[in-house]
Design a protein around this motif. Structure first.
Motif, PDB file in Angstrom:
ATOM      1  N   TRP A  64     -15.933  -1.865  -1.478  1.00 11.54           N
ATOM      2  CA  TRP A  64     -15.942  -1.895  -0.019  1.00 11.54           C
ATOM      3  C   TRP A  64     -15.740  -3.317   0.493  1.00 11.54           C
ATOM      4  CZ3 TRP A  64     -16.226   2.692   2.609  1.00 11.54           C
ATOM      5  CH2 TRP A  64     -16.687   3.808   1.895  1.00 11.54           C
ATOM      6  N   CYS A  67     -14.653  -4.326   7.622  1.00 10.06           N
ATOM      7  CA  CYS A  67     -13.523  -4.056   8.523  1.00 10.06           C
ATOM      8  C   CYS A  67     -14.037  -3.872   9.952  1.00 10.06           C
ATOM      9  CB  CYS A  67     -12.742  -2.828   8.064  1.00 10.06           C
ATOM     10  SG  CYS A  67     -13.714  -1.300   7.926  1.00 10.06           S
ATOM     11  N   CYS A  88     -14.639  -0.754   4.737  1.00  8.59           N
ATOM     12  CA  CYS A  88     -13.525   0.120   4.371  1.00  8.59           C
ATOM     13  C   CYS A  88     -13.164  -0.059   2.904  1.00  8.59           C
ATOM     14  CB  CYS A  88     -12.294  -0.190   5.231  1.00  8.59           C
ATOM     15  SG  CYS A  88     -12.506   0.122   7.010  1.00  8.59           S
ATOM     16  N   THR A  89     -12.573   0.965   2.347  1.00  9.17           N
ATOM     17  CA  THR A  89     -12.054   0.925   0.987  1.00  9.17           C
ATOM     18  C   THR A  89     -11.056   2.053   0.815  1.00  9.17           C
ATOM     19  OG1 THR A  89     -12.681   0.725  -1.352  1.00  9.17           O
ATOM     20  CG2 THR A  89     -13.803   2.425  -0.080  1.00  9.17           C
ATOM     21  N   ASN A  90     -10.543   2.206  -0.393  1.00  9.35           N
ATOM     22  CA  ASN A  90      -9.595   3.275  -0.695  1.00  9.35           C
ATOM     23  C   ASN A  90     -10.056   4.057  -1.908  1.00  9.35           C
ATOM     24  OD1 ASN A  90      -7.382   2.787   1.263  1.00  9.35           O
ATOM     25  ND2 ASN A  90      -7.242   0.814   0.215  1.00  9.35           N
ATOM     26  N   ARG A 107      -3.351   7.367  -2.402  1.00  4.65           N
ATOM     27  CA  ARG A 107      -4.421   6.520  -1.868  1.00  4.65           C
ATOM     28  C   ARG A 107      -4.976   7.140  -0.595  1.00  4.65           C
ATOM     29  NH1 ARG A 107      -4.048   2.848   2.078  1.00  4.65           N
ATOM     30  NH2 ARG A 107      -1.761   3.011   1.978  1.00  4.65           N
ATOM     31  N   ALA A 109      -7.799   6.592   2.496  1.00  5.62           N
ATOM     32  CA  ALA A 109      -8.607   5.570   3.160  1.00  5.62           C
ATOM     33  C   ALA A 109     -10.005   6.096   3.473  1.00  5.62           C
ATOM     34  CB  ALA A 109      -7.917   5.114   4.443  1.00  5.62           C
ATOM     35  N   THR A 132     -11.284   8.499   9.352  1.00  5.59           N
ATOM     36  CA  THR A 132     -12.012   7.236   9.422  1.00  5.59           C
ATOM     37  C   THR A 132     -12.340   6.876  10.862  1.00  5.59           C
ATOM     38  OG1 THR A 132      -9.861   6.109   9.322  1.00  5.59           O
ATOM     39  CG2 THR A 132     -11.108   6.291   7.267  1.00  5.59           C
ATOM     40  N   ASP A 156      -9.917   9.734   5.564  1.00  9.88           N
ATOM     41  CA  ASP A 156      -8.633  10.188   6.096  1.00  9.88           C
ATOM     42  C   ASP A 156      -8.082  11.283   5.188  1.00  9.88           C
ATOM     43  OD1 ASP A 156      -8.762   8.386   8.136  1.00  9.88           O
ATOM     44  OD2 ASP A 156      -7.291   6.988   7.311  1.00  9.88           O
ATOM     45  N   GLU A 162      -4.753   5.611   7.515  1.00 12.62           N
ATOM     46  CA  GLU A 162      -4.428   4.492   6.635  1.00 12.62           C
ATOM     47  C   GLU A 162      -4.203   4.927   5.197  1.00 12.62           C
ATOM     48  OE1 GLU A 162      -3.868   1.382   7.689  1.00 12.62           O
ATOM     49  OE2 GLU A 162      -4.108   2.230   9.695  1.00 12.62           O
ATOM     50  N   SER A 163      -4.260   6.224   4.923  1.00 11.46           N
ATOM     51  CA  SER A 163      -3.935   6.718   3.591  1.00 11.46           C
ATOM     52  C   SER A 163      -2.427   6.621   3.365  1.00 11.46           C
ATOM     53  CB  SER A 163      -4.394   8.172   3.437  1.00 11.46           C
ATOM     54  OG  SER A 163      -5.790   8.286   3.605  1.00 11.46           O
TER      55      SER A 163
END
Length: 515
Positions: A64, A67, A88-90, A107, A109, A132, A156, A162-163
């Motif tokens: 993480w 953000c 935030c992270t993925n 990926r 988000a 998100t 997401d 943001e994915s």
């Protein structure tokens, strides 16, 4: 005092839950139905055996990073409390379609808020704001004890926010489909729409290749299981909003031993097929507008006078001949109808929606355009929604049947019937999924409260009621208000849900919260 429509022979009791001091912990009035066997209410804790434990805490391996700045900017300065932090992270998850052994990854988000150690995942509709963004907004409306107990995590959906994006529908086709006349019923016009849909579908199938049919509810359910494993927790605690509740119901079916405390804030009707669901949603949207119109007429100053429905009806018809000026691309009748539908989702937006419709009558469609264009700027939201929705339904209508439905719904549901009818056409040329949508849950699930909203333009209350009845231990919680989703909008619902999620307090069956 809340208003509740009861069955014959059912006793309505009013339970006023109060705290020792004033403030956010004060509990609003709740009505509930007794079982008729006694004059006393069954204590909540007697049903706590149906609620899974919260712990242990998460020891996740996700990396993480802060953000807060970008999230606060997205929410706006007046919609994020001072001091609230976001990270935030993925998540990398498999794109394997059913029946294959190996595949790539995609990926997804994630966003988190709150200081608690226990993850609480939020799953939103495929339409509207990305998961998100929705989770960040919801976190700003939840009680402090929820933020202390949980780490609110928004995800997401595949291809959204943001994915890794889909971005597969060419701009020309995207504009042709989203700006299409919502009242078109003649063969030539609907054939033009079908041709745009065919071109968009072909482009998406070419761009996405073998991933094309992995954007669906079943794979989103698998994404949740991957997230649970990465968070290193034995159970998934989650909130589903609208169609996101269907994702959780499929997760519960496929991973019953991993189900934690879950709440469905509205849910699609599991007893109806796609055509009947869309028809009922169109009816619900029309009813919600009538509630909006009645509230406007009852206010001291209603910019739409005594006949809001007639005025909107005339405005849509007029805009079919000449699109409205916006300072950018003109607003078409199809966009106008969708903009009003978006505006009905949030009761707090209704005064702005009233003014926007009145301004459009004077030829300025910029305010109405803001309800849909601001949230869709720079993103292929159409492709994201269309691919997922078409993968979730087996229904493929022949052109003649689609025209008949469009004509019938435009006639009987003049404001929004065409909007929903055209969603059927958007899947006409998409390949059918390999499997039908699974039914929700099984007999081993714990208690899952399902919230119904009396006037929801997107998720009819009857559908949510049927979801509660279908689940092996579902219970209904009603909000007698208006909009899409009750959590964070109704203080009463929010307090009951917080008690359930944070403390394991089971809400009374058939609890009803005032508008």
């Amino acid at each position: 005092m809340p208003r509740v429509i009861g069955r014959v022979g059912v006793i309505l009791l009013l339970l006023v839950l109060t705290a020792c001091s004033a403030g956010p912990s004060d509990r609003p009035a709740v009505a509930y139905r007794d079982d008729g066997n006694s004059g006393a209410r069954t204590p909540r804790n007697s049903e706590s055996r149906t609620v899974p434990p919260l712990g242990p805490s998460s020891h996740n391996a996700l990396n993480w990073s802060d953000c807060t700045g970008t999230t606060r900017s997205e929410l706006g300065p007046n919609h994020s409390p001072e001091g609230m932090r976001f990270s935030c992270t993925n998540l990398l998850t498999s794109t394997d379609p059913p029946g294959t052994v190996r595949g790539g990854t995609t990926r997804i988000a994630l966003l988190a808020a709150g200081s608690g150690d226990v993850p609480l995942v939020v799953v939103n509709d495929i339409r509207g704001a990305p998961g998100t963004t929705f989770a960040a907004r919801l976190a700003t409306r939840l009680p402090e004890r929820m933020l202390r107990e949980f780490r609110i995590i928004g995800m997401d959906r595949r291809g959204t926010g943001e994915s890794d994006p889909t971005n597969c529908v060419p701009k020309e086709e995207r504009e042709a489909i989203t700006r299409f006349d919502s009242r078109a019923t003649d063969e030539a016009a609907l054939d033009r729409l079908l041709e745009s849909v065919r071109t968009a579908s072909q482009k998406c199938l070419l761009d996405l290749e073998r991933r094309a049919q992995t954007y669906d509810t079943r794979h989103t359910s698998d994404d949740l299981e991957e997230l649970r494993l990465q968070l290193d927790v034995p159970r998934l605690h989650a909130i589903g909003r609208g169609e996101g509740s269907r994702v959780l119901s499929v997760y519960a079916r496929d991973h019953p031993n991993s189900v934690g405390r879950m709440v469905f804030d509205g849910a699609p009707d599991p007893t109806l097929k796609t055509l009947a669901q869309l028809k009922r949603r169109a009816d619900s949207a029309e009813r919600t507008f009538d509630v909006f119109a009645a509230r406007c007429r009852d206010s001291e100053e209603c910019a739409l006078g005594d006949s809001p429905r007639q005025r909107l009806d005339s405005l849509i018809e007029r805009t079919r001949g000449q699109a409205l000026s916006t300072g950018g691309a003109p607003l078409t009748s199809g966009e106008l109808a969708r903009a009003v539908l978006h505006g009905l989702e949030n009761r707090e937006d209704w005064p702005s929606l009233t003014r926007a419709i009145a301004a459009a009558e004077d030829g300025d469609g910029s305010a109405l355009a803001g309800f849909i264009r601001n949230s869709e700027a720079g993103a292929d939201r159409l492709g994201q929604r269309m691919v997922t929705r078409c993968n979730d339904t087996m229904l493929r209508l022949p052109p003649e049947r689609a025209r008949n439905i469009a004509e019938e719904w435009v006639d009987s549901r003049p404001l929004f019937g065409g909007v929903f009818a055209q969603r059927l056409i958007r899947c006409s040329t998409w390949p059918r999924p390999q499997q039908a949508m699974p039914s929700p849950g099984n007999g081993r699930l714990p208690r899952i409260p399902v919230i119904t909203t009396e006037n929801d333009p997107l998720t009819p209350a009857t559908g949510s009621e049927n979801m509660a009845a279908t689940l092996p231990d579902g219970s209904r919680m009603s909000w007698l208000g208006s909009g899409h989703g009750a959590l964070g909008r109704s203080d009463c619902v929010t307090e009951l849900v917080s008690g359930f999620l944070a403390a394991g307090e089971v809400p009374p069956r058939d609890a009803a919260c005032p508008a």
